[in-house]
Design an enzyme around this catalytic site. Structure first.
Site, PDB file in Angstrom:
ATOM      1  N   GLU A 359       0.809  -1.125   0.041  1.00 30.51           N
ATOM      2  CA  GLU A 359      -0.185   0.052  -0.151  1.00 30.51           C
ATOM      3  C   GLU A 359       1.074   1.167  -0.054  1.00 30.51           C
ATOM      4  OE1 GLU A 359      -2.722  -0.319   3.270  1.00 30.51           O
ATOM      5  OE2 GLU A 359      -3.480  -2.325   2.584  1.00 30.51           O
ATOM      6  N   TRP A 364       0.366   6.435   3.951  1.00 30.59           N
ATOM      7  CA  TRP A 364       0.201   6.246   5.252  1.00 30.59           C
ATOM      8  C   TRP A 364       0.986   5.139   6.131  1.00 30.59           C
ATOM      9  CZ3 TRP A 364      -3.949   5.300   1.888  1.00 30.59           C
ATOM     10  CH2 TRP A 364      -4.130   4.067   1.254  1.00 30.59           C
ATOM     11  N   TYR A 421     -10.767  -2.087   0.220  1.00 33.55           N
ATOM     12  CA  TYR A 421     -11.642  -1.769   1.396  1.00 33.55           C
ATOM     13  C   TYR A 421     -13.129  -0.960   1.188  1.00 33.55           C
ATOM     14  CZ  TYR A 421      -8.161  -4.075   4.245  1.00 33.55           C
ATOM     15  OH  TYR A 421      -7.357  -5.084   4.860  1.00 33.55           O
ATOM     16  N   GLU A 451      -5.688  -7.856   0.366  1.00 33.25           N
ATOM     17  CA  GLU A 451      -6.547  -7.475   1.336  1.00 33.25           C
ATOM     18  C   GLU A 451      -7.708  -7.044   1.135  1.00 33.25           C
ATOM     19  OE1 GLU A 451      -4.887  -4.896   4.117  1.00 33.25           O
ATOM     20  OE2 GLU A 451      -2.873  -5.575   3.969  1.00 33.25           O
TER      21      GLU A 451
END
Length: 519
Positions: A359, A364, A421, A451
């Site tokens: 990611e 982040w 997500y 994920e």
């Protein structure tokens, strides 16, 4: 396509200490967490899949102006000379604001949806939805000029549809939606011909890769992150509800990081990975939430959360351009420690879907709080250390940077993966993101959903011709809470449907991967 065999698993209980395993190596002590599998699927149907036809006219073109949409909340029509027709929509800044376009499609097929928008702050992102389901994020990458973002290969059945934008950041004005026909040949997408990036990959790793290539475009492997594997709450809830076990176990090297070890962190990732592959006959994917070295943890952070940018003082640009040799050397030391743990799995014949530096483009994590160039240097350095210095022949390299500009090169990537997500009870195929991932490489690579929060509906995957190699539901709240199974993300009915679908593979449906074809 029907799965012809439901294998029997976990037939024999075997003591922890044995002389040999199916891999032909000594058995790892204290790494058997249940029954040992003795029977495998010998009749998996690998015939070609039947794909949904694309009947979209090749010259199809339709433009829809957002000022003609049904508006709610604070959304309103706004004049702007940069927009087509001189008008657009502003005010999509909160959950109560809405903008919905209705349109008709005459021929079922696959289309590209291009959103034209404008913002004063580059990088602002909102969500695109089709008929109430999330289909992708739309980022306005430039400031003060119209930006076009295309969501590719979206299946539209003949009839009326609704397209809407919902808020993530807000503060973006919208011009128009353009619909054209997709020219993607889906058979090309699943025609993987490239070999593993490491030409010295060991036999079990080659066998696993060949299996993944054989099922790609036909099945999606079920997957779940669960640190305690067969002893986890995730495992217990999934098996009790579905009667099935997931095929791919997701684990994390986090607590092997030197700063975690210095703080007495415990982990069984190596043992759990061994057990899942050797004793259960499953597949292992491993990520690494890489905590910062002690001297690079922020004043507000702690060792255990220092993989987050906000709790780290790491400047990767300086480490990779020679301005901070101390940091560079500490990062290399960390990589050596993790490589030594992966060597243990290599020596026991356990192949790993290795997903480092995940990611990154989101920034982040500290390894993404830098230029794409520095990230790529770090990725390639890790590949060199792991492959050449530590001779880790058991790794299938999964790149999960999530932006084509961050792609480190075909020579160091085996699988391209995305983490998604999309919200709660959201079961769409995420076709646009799948195609975005596919297009990152000049070669045809395997594409995985490494994920996810919600499990995609297998019927949507089949209809949309989107066959992620595997999905990996994140742990904890995405499966259960203290109240029991958590239906906020994937309802029980969808969980059962996904695990019992003819288009997914569970643990029982895997063949003996240690005996799979080498050629």
């Amino acid at each position: 396509m029907k799965k012809l065999f439901q294998g029997l698993v976990c037939m024999l209980t075997i003591a922890v200490i044995l002389c040999t395993t199916a891999c032909g190596t000594a058995v790892m002590e204290n790494a058997t967490f249940g029954d040992v599998r003795s029977e495998y699927n010998t009749s998996l149907d690998l015939s070609e899949n039947t794909y949904t036809e694309n009947n979209a006219p090749s010259d199809y073109y339709q433009i829809l102006e957002f000022e003609d949409a049904t508006l709610g909340g604070n959304c309103s029509v706004k004049s702007n000379e940069l927009f087509s027709g001189g008008l657009g929509v502003t005010g999509l800044n909160s959950d109560s604001d809405s903008m919905v376009l209705s349109f008709m499609i005459e021929s079922s097929g696959f289309y590209n949806l291009t959103v034209s928008s404008l913002t004063a702050n580059a990088g602002r992102t909102n969500y695109a939805n089709l008929d109430g389901s999330y289909i992708g994020s739309v980022e306005c990458a430039t400031a003060n000029e119209v930006c076009d973002v295309t969501l590719e290969y979206i299946y539209l059945s003949a009839g009326t549809h609704e397209f809407s934008m919902t808020v993530s950041w807000g503060w973006v004005d919208y011009d128009c939606l353009t619909i054209t026909a997709s020219d993607i040949n889906i058979e090309d997408v699943y025609n993987v011909t490239c070999s593993l990036s490491n030409e010295n990959a060991d036999d079990n790793t080659v066998r696993l890769y060949n299996f993944l290539c054989d099922i790609y475009g036909k099945y999606t492997l079920t997957g779940q992150f669960a640190d305690a594997s067969r002893d986890s709450e995730e495992y217990e809830w999934i098996t009790s509800i579905t009667g099935e076990e997931f095929a791919v176990l997701g684990l994390d090297m986090m607590n092997y990081t030197p700063v975690a070890q210095a703080n007495n962190a415990s982990t069984e990732t190596v043992e759990r990975a061994y057990d899942w592959y050797v004793n259960c006959g499953g597949i292992v994917q491993i990520c690494w939430h890489w905590q910062s070295p002690e001297d690079y943890i922020s004043d507000t952070g702690a060792w255990y959360n220092s993989f987050y940018t906000e709790y780290s003082t790491i400047d990767l640009d300086k480490a990779m351009n020679g301005e901070d040799d101390e940091l560079y050397n500490l990062l290399v030391e960390d990589m050596h420690e993790i490589a030594s743990k992966l060597q243990i799995l290599r020596d026991y014949g356990v192949p790993v879907l290795w997903r480092p530096l995940h990611e990154a483009s989101g920034a982040w994590f500290w390894w993404g709080d830098c230029s794409a160039e520095s990230y790529i240097k770090l990725y390639r350095l890790m590949y060199e250390i792991f492959t050449e210095e530590y001779e880790l022949t058991n790794l299938i390299w999964v790149w999960n940077g999530q932006d084509a500009d961050w792609y480190p090169g075909d020579d160091v990537v085996d699988i391209i993966a995305w983490d998604i997500y999309p919200g709660e009870n959201e079961y769409s195929s995420q076709a646009a993101t799948f195609i975005e991932a596919y297009k990152c490489s000049d070669e045809t690579k395997l594409v995985a959903l490494s994920e996810n929060g919600c499990i995609p509906d297998p019927d949507n995957l089949q209809q949309d011709n989107i066959h992620w190699l595997y999905w990996g539901v994140w742990s904890g709240d995405f499966v259960y809470t203290w109240k029991g199974y958590n239906e906020s993300y994937t309802e029980e009915s969808m969980l059962i449907k996904a695990y019992q679908s003819d288009y997914t593979l569970t643990l029982a449906e895997l063949p003996d991967l240690t005996k799979y074809r080498l050629q």
